[in-house]
Design a protein around this motif. Structure first.
Motif, PDB file in Angstrom:
ATOM      1  N   ALA A  42      -3.638   5.747 -48.215  1.00 59.14           N
ATOM      2  CA  ALA A  42      -3.126   5.366 -46.896  1.00 59.14           C
ATOM      3  C   ALA A  42      -1.892   6.182 -46.534  1.00 59.14           C
ATOM      4  O   ALA A  42      -1.738   6.619 -45.387  1.00 59.14           O
ATOM      5  N   GLY A  43      -1.019   6.418 -47.504  1.00 62.94           N
ATOM      6  CA  GLY A  43       0.161   7.225 -47.243  1.00 62.94           C
ATOM      7  C   GLY A  43      -0.181   8.667 -46.918  1.00 62.94           C
ATOM      8  O   GLY A  43       0.396   9.269 -46.002  1.00 62.94           O
ATOM      9  N   GLY A  49      -1.842  12.586 -40.194  1.00 64.51           N
ATOM     10  CA  GLY A  49      -1.932  12.356 -38.758  1.00 64.51           C
ATOM     11  C   GLY A  49      -2.792  11.184 -38.341  1.00 64.51           C
ATOM     12  O   GLY A  49      -2.954  10.945 -37.156  1.00 64.51           O
ATOM     13  N   GLN A  50      -3.351  10.438 -39.239  1.00 69.49           N
ATOM     14  CA  GLN A  50      -4.121   9.245 -38.899  1.00 69.49           C
ATOM     15  C   GLN A  50      -3.136   8.086 -38.765  1.00 69.49           C
ATOM     16  O   GLN A  50      -2.914   7.336 -39.696  1.00 69.49           O
ATOM     17  N   HIS A  51      -2.559   7.935 -37.615  1.00 72.33           N
ATOM     18  CA  HIS A  51      -1.460   6.988 -37.445  1.00 72.33           C
ATOM     19  C   HIS A  51      -1.896   5.528 -37.424  1.00 72.33           C
ATOM     20  O   HIS A  51      -1.069   4.646 -37.525  1.00 72.33           O
ATOM     21  N   GLU A  59       6.190   4.457 -38.804  1.00 69.54           N
ATOM     22  CA  GLU A  59       7.172   4.873 -37.818  1.00 69.54           C
ATOM     23  C   GLU A  59       7.658   6.293 -38.070  1.00 69.54           C
ATOM     24  O   GLU A  59       8.060   6.985 -37.157  1.00 69.54           O
ATOM     25  N   SER A  60       7.642   6.724 -39.308  1.00 73.53           N
ATOM     26  CA  SER A  60       8.157   8.052 -39.623  1.00 73.53           C
ATOM     27  C   SER A  60       7.360   8.651 -40.782  1.00 73.53           C
ATOM     28  O   SER A  60       6.614   7.964 -41.470  1.00 73.53           O
ATOM     29  N   THR A  61       7.572   9.926 -40.983  1.00 75.17           N
ATOM     30  CA  THR A  61       6.918  10.591 -42.114  1.00 75.17           C
ATOM     31  C   THR A  61       7.556  10.194 -43.432  1.00 75.17           C
ATOM     32  O   THR A  61       6.915  10.292 -44.478  1.00 75.17           O
ATOM     33  N   LEU A  66       6.789   7.816 -48.613  1.00 77.68           N
ATOM     34  CA  LEU A  66       7.206   6.792 -49.566  1.00 77.68           C
ATOM     35  C   LEU A  66       6.013   5.962 -50.032  1.00 77.68           C
ATOM     36  O   LEU A  66       5.897   5.649 -51.226  1.00 77.68           O
ATOM     37  N   PHE A  67       5.108   5.628 -49.114  1.00 77.22           N
ATOM     38  CA  PHE A  67       3.890   4.909 -49.497  1.00 77.22           C
ATOM     39  C   PHE A  67       3.031   5.745 -50.443  1.00 77.22           C
ATOM     40  O   PHE A  67       2.470   5.228 -51.412  1.00 77.22           O
ATOM     41  N   ALA A  68       2.934   7.032 -50.183  1.00 77.10           N
ATOM     42  CA  ALA A  68       2.134   7.903 -51.042  1.00 77.10           C
ATOM     43  C   ALA A  68       2.732   7.994 -52.441  1.00 77.10           C
ATOM     44  O   ALA A  68       2.009   7.916 -53.447  1.00 77.10           O
TER      45      ALA A  68
END
Length: 106
Positions: A42-43, A49-51, A59-61, A66-68
């Protein structure tokens, strides 16, 4: 070598403890690794670009990266925990002999 009458091969093997703890630990580790894979995917998808993947959290990259990273860390911890539980479950069936008496596997 002649075996004596009092020889019992079952004494060489240690008493195996119940394996429900190692099985439960392996199952939790597999769930942790699966959650890590999903979170890192998901990250990475949010970074590409899959928002709509993370919804309002994207909200930000920085949040997506961080999720990745957290997902990859969970994957690593889950795999290491799974390997440790699996190794512990397999060593319960080994012979209870000194290591220098066992045959070497190279």
């Amino acid at each position: 070598m002649k075996l004596s009458d009092g020889f019992d091969a079952r004494r060489l093997r240690p008493r195996s403890a119940s394996s429900w703890r190692t099985r439960l630990g392996a199952a939790l580790a597999a769930l942790l690794a699966t959650f890590g894979i999903l979170l890192s995917m998901a990250g990475i998808a949010a970074l590409l670009g899959q928002h709509s993947v993370l919804g309002p959290l994207n909200e930000s990259t920085v949040a997506a990266s961080l999720f990745a990273v957290i997902g990859l860390a969970l994957l690593y911890v889950g795999v290491m925990l799974w390997r440790r539980c699996r190794r512990r479950a397999r060593h319960a069936n080994d012979l209870n002999m000194a290591p220098h008496l066992l045959k070497r596997r190279d």
